[in-house]
Design an enzyme around this catalytic site. Structure first.
Site, short mmCIF file in Angstrom:
data_model
loop_
_atom_site.label_atom_id
_atom_site.label_comp_id
_atom_site.label_asym_id
_atom_site.label_seq_id
_atom_site.Cartn_x
_atom_site.Cartn_y
_atom_site.Cartn_z
N GLU A 40 -4.98 1.12 0.17
CA GLU A 40 -5.23 1.08 1.61
C GLU A 40 -5.99 2.33 2.05
OE1 GLU A 40 -2.41 0.84 5.64
OE2 GLU A 40 -1.62 1.68 3.80
N LYS A 110 -4.81 -5.23 10.01
CA LYS A 110 -3.39 -5.00 9.73
C LYS A 110 -2.54 -5.30 10.96
CE LYS A 110 -0.34 -1.35 7.90
NZ LYS A 110 -0.29 0.07 7.52
N CYS A 147 0.09 -2.86 3.14
CA CYS A 147 1.13 -1.84 3.13
C CYS A 147 2.42 -2.23 3.87
CB CYS A 147 0.56 -0.52 3.64
SG CYS A 147 1.52 0.93 3.10
#
Length: 257
Positions: A40, A110, A147
């Site tokens: 990431e 995200k 993540c």
């Protein structure tokens, strides 16, 4: 299908990071991998200045991604990573991109921002609002997460119910008490509970734990890196996935009540 997982320590210099990524892409291609998963926020990072990822952010048509797209034109491999993209007013979006043969074939903003363990990602990053579409890589239907998304089982389950057989997770998993245990426990749980393969790439370095891994649909780790920069290559088998799903049909048995 062969796939590769690359982990490295992201530097402050985007040109250095781009060169590292191109080298990993080329090495994965030489090793006959069809897919490369990277960490990431690989554009730029300064561990002494958390604002740097925002200051260094680039648009998807900027020089960082352009350099990776140019390199990808001659490679028969799909590469997945995330970077920060400017979003105005001193903020950015944390965008996952999949690159293949000179094109961006998927983007995902995200959804779950890391407002936990005394960190507030939402102070600098604007959250996404939509699940990503599935990506096809050879015979596998692929779902992507980033993540902190790993801590939300609803997202992995939604992707699996849409048809995902392989889940990809670029990450920069911070070190801390029990954090490496969380990393392994959650990746294995998301794979097992959804009978999916799961590939998680973690940045390594002084703040992040590395330990990238590949988990099979029964929750077994079939490949894992340590704490240093590394490229691991392994093979996943769709026939094995289908056999597991026949024996353990949790997705068919799932009742959302």
């Amino acid at each position: 299908m062969k796939l590769a997982v690359g982990q490295f320590q992201v530097s402050r210099d985007w040109q250095e990071n781009a060169s590292t990524i191109v080298a990993l892409m080329q090495e994965a291609e030489v090793k006959a991998a069809r897919l490369l998963v990277l960490p990431e926020a690989v554009l730029a990072r300064d561990n002494q200045n958390s604002q740097w990822v925002i200051d260094a952010a680039q648009a998807l048509d900027g020089p960082f991604i352009s350099q990776l797209l140019t390199a990808s034109r001659s490679l028969d491999i799909t590469t997945v990573l995330t970077l920060h993209v400017p979003a105005g007013a001193g903020k950015a979006r944390n965008v996952l991109v999949a690159l293949r043969q000179g094109e961006i074939v998927l983007t995902y903003d995200k959804i779950h921002l890391y407002d936990a363990f005394a960190v507030r990602e939402s102070d600098k990053v604007i959250a996404g609002e939509a699940l990503p579409p599935l990506l096809q890589v050879d015979d596998f239907s692929v779902g992507v997460m980033t993540c902190y998304d790993l801590r939300f089982p609803e997202m992995a389950r939604a992707l699996a119910l849409q048809g995902a057989e392989l889940l990809l997770l670029p990450a920069a998993w911070l070190k801390g008490p029990n954090k490496e245990m969380h990393w392994e426990l959650l990746t294995r749980a998301r794979a097992l509970e959804n009978t999916c393969y799961l590939v998680a790439s973690g940045e390594c370095g002084p703040k992040n734990c590395g330990h990238s891994l590949v988990v099979d649909p029964l929750g077994l780790i079939i490949a894992q890196a340590g704490e240093r920069p590394q490229l691991i290559v392994t093979e996943i088998d769709r026939a094995h996935l289908l056999a597991v799903r026949e024996q353990l049909p949790v997705l068919q048995n799932c009742r959302l009540v």
